[in-house]
Design a protein around this motif. Structure first.
Motif, PDB file in Angstrom:
ATOM      1  N   VAL A  20       0.851  -1.288  -0.057  1.00  0.00           N
ATOM      2  CA  VAL A  20      -0.024  -0.177  -0.059  1.00  0.00           C
ATOM      3  C   VAL A  20       0.663   1.258  -0.067  1.00  0.00           C
ATOM      4  O   VAL A  20       0.686   2.229  -0.622  1.00  0.00           O
ATOM      5  N   ALA A  21       1.971   1.137   0.804  1.00  0.00           N
ATOM      6  CA  ALA A  21       2.676   2.334   0.767  1.00  0.00           C
ATOM      7  C   ALA A  21       3.475   2.725  -0.201  1.00  0.00           C
ATOM      8  O   ALA A  21       3.692   3.953  -0.836  1.00  0.00           O
ATOM      9  N   ARG A  22       3.933   1.809  -0.998  1.00  0.00           N
ATOM     10  CA  ARG A  22       4.755   1.965  -2.206  1.00  0.00           C
ATOM     11  C   ARG A  22       3.655   2.429  -3.308  1.00  0.00           C
ATOM     12  O   ARG A  22       4.072   3.189  -4.156  1.00  0.00           O
ATOM     13  N   GLN A  23       2.466   1.888  -3.422  1.00  0.00           N
ATOM     14  CA  GLN A  23       1.683   2.399  -4.498  1.00  0.00           C
ATOM     15  C   GLN A  23       1.236   3.950  -4.328  1.00  0.00           C
ATOM     16  O   GLN A  23       1.224   4.704  -4.954  1.00  0.00           O
ATOM     17  N   ILE A  24       1.021   4.342  -2.785  1.00  0.00           N
ATOM     18  CA  ILE A  24       0.732   5.593  -2.651  1.00  0.00           C
ATOM     19  C   ILE A  24       1.915   6.453  -2.886  1.00  0.00           C
ATOM     20  O   ILE A  24       1.883   7.486  -3.588  1.00  0.00           O
ATOM     21  N   GLU A  25       3.026   5.922  -2.643  1.00  0.00           N
ATOM     22  CA  GLU A  25       4.334   6.677  -2.707  1.00  0.00           C
ATOM     23  C   GLU A  25       4.451   7.027  -4.409  1.00  0.00           C
ATOM     24  O   GLU A  25       4.692   7.882  -4.836  1.00  0.00           O
ATOM     25  N   ARG A  58       0.085   1.442   9.722  1.00  0.00           N
ATOM     26  CA  ARG A  58       1.400   1.237   9.393  1.00  0.00           C
ATOM     27  C   ARG A  58       2.057   1.751   8.060  1.00  0.00           C
ATOM     28  O   ARG A  58       2.939   2.398   8.025  1.00  0.00           O
ATOM     29  N   ALA A  59       1.040   1.533   7.097  1.00  0.00           N
ATOM     30  CA  ALA A  59       1.623   2.031   5.687  1.00  0.00           C
ATOM     31  C   ALA A  59       1.612   3.614   5.669  1.00  0.00           C
ATOM     32  O   ALA A  59       2.500   3.966   5.157  1.00  0.00           O
ATOM     33  N   ILE A  60       0.453   4.165   6.088  1.00  0.00           N
ATOM     34  CA  ILE A  60       0.266   5.574   6.358  1.00  0.00           C
ATOM     35  C   ILE A  60       1.658   6.135   7.051  1.00  0.00           C
ATOM     36  O   ILE A  60       2.369   7.053   6.614  1.00  0.00           O
ATOM     37  N   GLN A  61       1.870   5.500   8.091  1.00  0.00           N
ATOM     38  CA  GLN A  61       3.049   6.082   9.021  1.00  0.00           C
ATOM     39  C   GLN A  61       4.555   5.902   8.429  1.00  0.00           C
ATOM     40  O   GLN A  61       5.208   6.894   8.415  1.00  0.00           O
ATOM     41  N   GLN A  62       4.522   5.021   7.367  1.00  0.00           N
ATOM     42  CA  GLN A  62       5.782   4.843   6.730  1.00  0.00           C
ATOM     43  C   GLN A  62       5.901   6.072   5.711  1.00  0.00           C
ATOM     44  O   GLN A  62       6.989   6.424   5.676  1.00  0.00           O
ATOM     45  N   LEU A  63       4.803   6.443   5.064  1.00  0.00           N
ATOM     46  CA  LEU A  63       5.122   7.595   4.255  1.00  0.00           C
ATOM     47  C   LEU A  63       5.053   8.973   4.952  1.00  0.00           C
ATOM     48  O   LEU A  63       5.570   9.848   4.700  1.00  0.00           O
TER      49      LEU A  63
END
Length: 245
Positions: A20-25, A58-63
């Motif tokens: 999820v994080a990579r695709q939002i990035e 966790r995905a949002i926090q990574q970004l």
């Protein structure tokens, strides 16, 4: 996150939060999610993607940790900006930003002719006390401060004007004078920013900054500039391609 497609491979060994994080990035880097765009809250996003709330959080926090998103009370989660990724090549930051459409802008903070101290003299292969041009610039990308650039140049370039340095990149000005930049010795590192640096770059006091020190030589082997630069780690990264010979 209206209109953003996230494709999850639930059979993959790659964790779902990372997918999820990579695709939002990627959507931020491509401009699909522009600066200022708001994301739905984590509960809504988790429901939309069929994920648990801790996974989405966790995905949002990574970004957020990478400086791509920011949480604002009463507003929600917003896109801040994309990170500037720069290849490690013999180019100037101004050239790289222009080429990638990042709309560079420069404020000249210091512009003076001064005697070379021992460190500057060694870097430029000059006798101590030789007059050199010392310039310090604040470089912006898309309206955001990105780097503080401190450079020393040998005597033949002491007539470079502050206005020229505000309008154009240093390497462009040197090339216009017939200088052929051939090779550079460069060192990349990191440290805590000084109070002044963090203030100029809009970072919290003591924030980590990337550093780059470079001495550039022309076709004849003459040193034509010595630079000591600092960059916002939250907005900037060096990129290196490795080849197996």
């Amino acid at each position: 996150m209206s209109g953003l497609f996230v494709d999850l491979d639930r059979s993959s060994p790659v964790p779902l939060y990372f997918q999820v994080a990579r695709q939002i990035e990627a959507a931020i880097e491509s401009g699909q999610l522009a600066p200022g765009s708001r994301l739905d809250n984590e509960i809504s996003l988790a429901d939309q993607l069929g994920l648990s709330r801790p996974t989405m959080r966790r995905a949002i926090q990574q970004l957020v940790d990478k400086g791509l998103l920011v949480r604002k009370r009463g507003v929600g989660t917003q896109v801040v900006h994309g990170q500037v990724t720069r290849p490690v090549e013999l180019t100037s930051l101004f050239d790289d930003l222009t080429r990638s459409g990042q709309a560079p802008r420069t404020d000249v903070l210091l512009h003076r002719v001064e005697p070379a101290g021992d460190e500057v003299a060694v870097a430029l292969d000059l006798a101590p006390g030789t007059e050199v041009l010392h310039v310090r610039r604040l470089r912006f990308s898309a309206g955001e401060p990105l780097a503080v650039l401190d450079n020393h140049l040998p005597p033949e370039f002491t007539d470079l004007g502050a206005e020229d340095l505000q309008q154009r990149g240093l390497y462009q000005l040197l090339r216009n004078r017939g200088v052929g930049m051939r090779v550079a010795k460069q060192r990349i590192g990191a440290r805590r920013g000084t109070t002044e640096e963090c203030h100029l770059l809009g970072e919290r006091r003591g924030s980590p900054l990337l550093t780059m020190e470079r001495t550039t030589h022309d076709d004849s082997g003459r040193a034509v500039e010595w630079g000591q630069h600092v960059y916002r780690a939250s907005r900037y990264a060096f990129e290196v391609t490795l080849v197996d010979r």
